[in-house]
Design a protein around this motif. Structure first.
Motif, PDB file in Angstrom:
ATOM      1  N   ALA A 292       0.857  -1.188   0.000  1.00  0.00           N
ATOM      2  CA  ALA A 292       0.000   0.000   0.000  1.00  0.00           C
ATOM      3  C   ALA A 292       0.891   1.235   0.000  1.00  0.00           C
ATOM      4  O   ALA A 292       1.927   1.274   0.676  1.00  0.00           O
ATOM      5  N   PHE A 293       0.484   2.245  -0.766  1.00  0.00           N
ATOM      6  CA  PHE A 293       1.277   3.473  -0.876  1.00  0.00           C
ATOM      7  C   PHE A 293       0.850   4.446   0.218  1.00  0.00           C
ATOM      8  O   PHE A 293      -0.326   4.781   0.345  1.00  0.00           O
ATOM      9  N   PHE A 294       1.810   4.896   1.032  1.00  0.00           N
ATOM     10  CA  PHE A 294       1.531   5.781   2.160  1.00  0.00           C
ATOM     11  C   PHE A 294       2.136   7.168   1.955  1.00  0.00           C
ATOM     12  O   PHE A 294       2.352   7.888   2.908  1.00  0.00           O
ATOM     13  N   GLY A 295       2.395   7.549   0.719  1.00  0.00           N
ATOM     14  CA  GLY A 295       2.940   8.876   0.440  1.00  0.00           C
ATOM     15  C   GLY A 295       4.458   8.891   0.514  1.00  0.00           C
ATOM     16  O   GLY A 295       5.139   9.008  -0.503  1.00  0.00           O
ATOM     17  N   MET A 296       4.997   8.780   1.714  1.00  0.00           N
ATOM     18  CA  MET A 296       6.448   8.814   1.890  1.00  0.00           C
ATOM     19  C   MET A 296       7.088   7.456   1.619  1.00  0.00           C
ATOM     20  O   MET A 296       8.297   7.360   1.427  1.00  0.00           O
ATOM     21  N   HIS A 297       6.280   6.376   1.608  1.00  0.00           N
ATOM     22  CA  HIS A 297       6.836   5.051   1.400  1.00  0.00           C
ATOM     23  C   HIS A 297       5.734   4.082   0.978  1.00  0.00           C
ATOM     24  O   HIS A 297       4.542   4.387   1.068  1.00  0.00           O
ATOM     25  N   HIS A 298       6.159   2.910   0.518  1.00  0.00           N
ATOM     26  CA  HIS A 298       5.253   1.793   0.272  1.00  0.00           C
ATOM     27  C   HIS A 298       5.336   0.862   1.482  1.00  0.00           C
ATOM     28  O   HIS A 298       6.423   0.382   1.829  1.00  0.00           O
ATOM     29  N   ARG A 299       4.206   0.603   2.097  1.00  0.00           N
ATOM     30  CA  ARG A 299       4.168  -0.345   3.216  1.00  0.00           C
ATOM     31  C   ARG A 299       3.924  -1.732   2.635  1.00  0.00           C
ATOM     32  O   ARG A 299       2.862  -1.992   2.050  1.00  0.00           O
ATOM     33  N   CYS A 300       4.901  -2.623   2.813  1.00  0.00           N
ATOM     34  CA  CYS A 300       4.864  -3.934   2.157  1.00  0.00           C
ATOM     35  C   CYS A 300       4.893  -5.065   3.172  1.00  0.00           C
ATOM     36  O   CYS A 300       5.592  -4.991   4.185  1.00  0.00           O
ATOM     37  N   HIS A 301       4.137  -6.118   2.872  1.00  0.00           N
ATOM     38  CA  HIS A 301       4.147  -7.342   3.666  1.00  0.00           C
ATOM     39  C   HIS A 301       4.848  -8.425   2.856  1.00  0.00           C
ATOM     40  O   HIS A 301       4.401  -8.751   1.745  1.00  0.00           O
ATOM     41  N   PHE A 302       5.912  -8.979   3.423  1.00  0.00           N
ATOM     42  CA  PHE A 302       6.699  -9.991   2.730  1.00  0.00           C
ATOM     43  C   PHE A 302       6.589 -11.344   3.444  1.00  0.00           C
ATOM     44  O   PHE A 302       6.499 -11.407   4.678  1.00  0.00           O
ATOM     45  N   GLN A 303       6.644 -12.405   2.645  1.00  0.00           N
ATOM     46  CA  GLN A 303       6.707 -13.780   3.144  1.00  0.00           C
ATOM     47  C   GLN A 303       8.073 -14.352   2.775  1.00  0.00           C
ATOM     48  O   GLN A 303       8.328 -14.655   1.607  1.00  0.00           O
ATOM     49  N   PRO A 304       8.978 -14.494   3.756  1.00  0.00           N
ATOM     50  CA  PRO A 304      10.300 -15.046   3.438  1.00  0.00           C
ATOM     51  C   PRO A 304      10.181 -16.473   2.892  1.00  0.00           C
ATOM     52  O   PRO A 304       9.421 -17.286   3.426  1.00  0.00           O
ATOM     53  N   LEU A 305      10.916 -16.784   1.850  1.00  0.00           N
ATOM     54  CA  LEU A 305      10.849 -18.124   1.267  1.00  0.00           C
ATOM     55  C   LEU A 305      11.388 -19.174   2.233  1.00  0.00           C
ATOM     56  O   LEU A 305      10.928 -20.323   2.232  1.00  0.00           O
ATOM     57  N   ALA A 306      12.352 -18.790   3.072  1.00  0.00           N
ATOM     58  CA  ALA A 306      12.920 -19.739   4.025  1.00  0.00           C
ATOM     59  C   ALA A 306      12.022 -19.961   5.233  1.00  0.00           C
ATOM     60  O   ALA A 306      12.217 -20.933   5.974  1.00  0.00           O
ATOM     61  N   ALA A 307      11.042 -19.084   5.460  1.00  0.00           N
ATOM     62  CA  ALA A 307      10.152 -19.194   6.626  1.00  0.00           C
ATOM     63  C   ALA A 307       8.759 -18.730   6.213  1.00  0.00           C
ATOM     64  O   ALA A 307       8.354 -17.597   6.507  1.00  0.00           O
ATOM     65  N   PRO A 308       7.998 -19.580   5.506  1.00  0.00           N
ATOM     66  CA  PRO A 308       6.691 -19.179   4.961  1.00  0.00           C
ATOM     67  C   PRO A 308       5.681 -18.723   6.009  1.00  0.00           C
ATOM     68  O   PRO A 308       4.751 -17.984   5.680  1.00  0.00           O
ATOM     69  N   ASP A 309       5.850 -19.170   7.261  1.00  0.00           N
ATOM     70  CA  ASP A 309       4.904 -18.766   8.307  1.00  0.00           C
ATOM     71  C   ASP A 309       5.229 -17.393   8.896  1.00  0.00           C
ATOM     72  O   ASP A 309       4.460 -16.866   9.696  1.00  0.00           O
ATOM     73  N   LEU A 310       6.355 -16.828   8.510  1.00  0.00           N
ATOM     74  CA  LEU A 310       6.783 -15.534   9.035  1.00  0.00           C
ATOM     75  C   LEU A 310       6.344 -14.415   8.098  1.00  0.00           C
ATOM     76  O   LEU A 310       6.331 -14.587   6.880  1.00  0.00           O
ATOM     77  N   ARG A 311       5.941 -13.294   8.650  1.00  0.00           N
ATOM     78  CA  ARG A 311       5.607 -12.112   7.867  1.00  0.00           C
ATOM     79  C   ARG A 311       6.501 -10.958   8.301  1.00  0.00           C
ATOM     80  O   ARG A 311       6.653 -10.695   9.488  1.00  0.00           O
TER      81      ARG A 311
END
Length: 343
Positions: A292-311
């Motif tokens: 989501a674009f918040f003006g000063m930055h993009h707020r991103c949610h990532f799923q690490p490939l090495a730890a799929p249950d982690l955000r």
């Protein structure tokens, strides 16, 4: 004039409830200190003890090297500014600002000169004849500040002084408060639960929790190098990754990382803005789940490939164009490993 403050092994109990647990804190003369924490953490009790409205169960309060523990409020070199301002509606601004001087027996002429000087300082000199109801919230706040400073306190106590203002006005007043404090050199002790406000005005922030000091340091120290998981989480958003000591540094769900830690187990803490597409600490590839674009930055949610249950939450640069589903290499900086807190 200004004075230093020393809380010497201060404890306080209300009946069987312990509100403060052995507070030891030294405040330098001319310093702007912010007591920060959630409701019930003890910050207002500590301010009330400094102002003389509450006598500590144990310990001492020293102001300018003098023991003030049992000295009543009116005889202390302190003034308190409250959130509701408590201006007298039937008085002009000039008389409101001069009221404390009047109570101290200062004559009408010198009193009015000092009150006018203080109104000029806060930018309301041309409104001296007005009544409080004719002013905006921010202007009433300035009048209350002028009244508190008119008596030349060595220490000014501010109890949530900006809480009633809207966001834009609050930010403006934060800047004005800091500018006035620098100009006068008076010691300010300011209570708030607003992290942004604390960062904006403080020379040092005292983070409190359950009647204890969790961390005391500059805004940069408290934000970037927190000393406890509570302080880390209270001062802003934080990614928390389980960590334990390993043969190759620190073992995490992301794999081994070249970091040092004390103890066998802890929590790797990373601010969202410390995670990006470049940095000193490789976290491995991750899939972008949403953005989501918040003006000063993009707020991103990532799923690490090495730890799929982690955000992981990351703030990517304004010019980035993250696309959900993309697999990107993540890096981090300003990593902090803190000990696990007992359950």
């Amino acid at each position: 004039m200004t004075a230093d403050v020393h809380f010497d092994s201060v404890r306080h109990r209300f009946g069987k409830f312990t509100a403060l647990h052995q507070i030891d804190l030294k405040i330098a003369a001319g310093e702007f200190i912010v007591l920060l924490g959630p409701s019930g953490c003890g910050k207002t009790t500590l301010l009330s003890i400094l102002g003389g409205f509450v006598t500590p169960t144990e310990g001492r309060i020293l102001i300018g090297g003098k023991d003030m523990t049992h000295v009543p409020p009116r005889e202390r070199p302190t003034t308190t500014m409250f959130q509701d301002y408590a201006l007298f509606p039937h008085m002009s601004l000039l008389d409101n600002v001069g009221f404390g001087l009047r109570m101290r027996g200062i004559g009408r002429g010198p009193r009015r000169d000092r009150a006018q000087e203080m109104l000029d300082m806060v930018g309301l000199g041309d409104k001296a004849a007005r009544r409080p109801h004719e002013l905006s919230g921010g202007q009433r706040q300035r009048v209350a500040l002028a009244r508190a400073l008119a008596v030349s306190p060595e220490v000014l106590l501010l109890d949530e002084p900006l809480g009633a203002l809207d966001l834009k006005l609050r930010r403006q007043m934060q800047e004005e408060l800091k500018a006035i404090q620098r100009r006068l050199g008076t010691t300010f002790v300011h209570v708030t639960h607003d992290q942004e406000e604390a960062m904006a005005v403080a020379d040092r922030i005292v983070v409190m929790n359950h009647g204890r000091i969790e961390h005391c340091g500059t805004p940069e120290e408290v934000y970037l190098r927190p000393q406890s998981l509570f302080s880390a989480g209270f001062m802003g958003e934080m990614n928390r990754i389980p960590a334990r000591a390993g043969a190759q540094g620190v073992e995490t769900p992301l794999g081994p990382l070249p970091l040092a830690m004390e103890g066998a187990r802890g929590v790797l803490c990373l601010r969202p803005e410390s995670i990006g597409l470049a940095g000193e600490l490789p976290l491995g590839p991750a899939r972008l789940v949403e953005s989501a674009f918040f003006g000063m930055h993009h707020r991103c949610h990532f799923q690490p490939l090495a730890a799929p249950d982690l955000r992981l939450v990351a703030h990517l640069a304004q010019g980035a164009q993250p696309q959900p589903g993309a697999e990107l290499p993540l890096y981090a900086s300003n990593a902090v490993i803190l000990p696990e807190e007992p359950a």
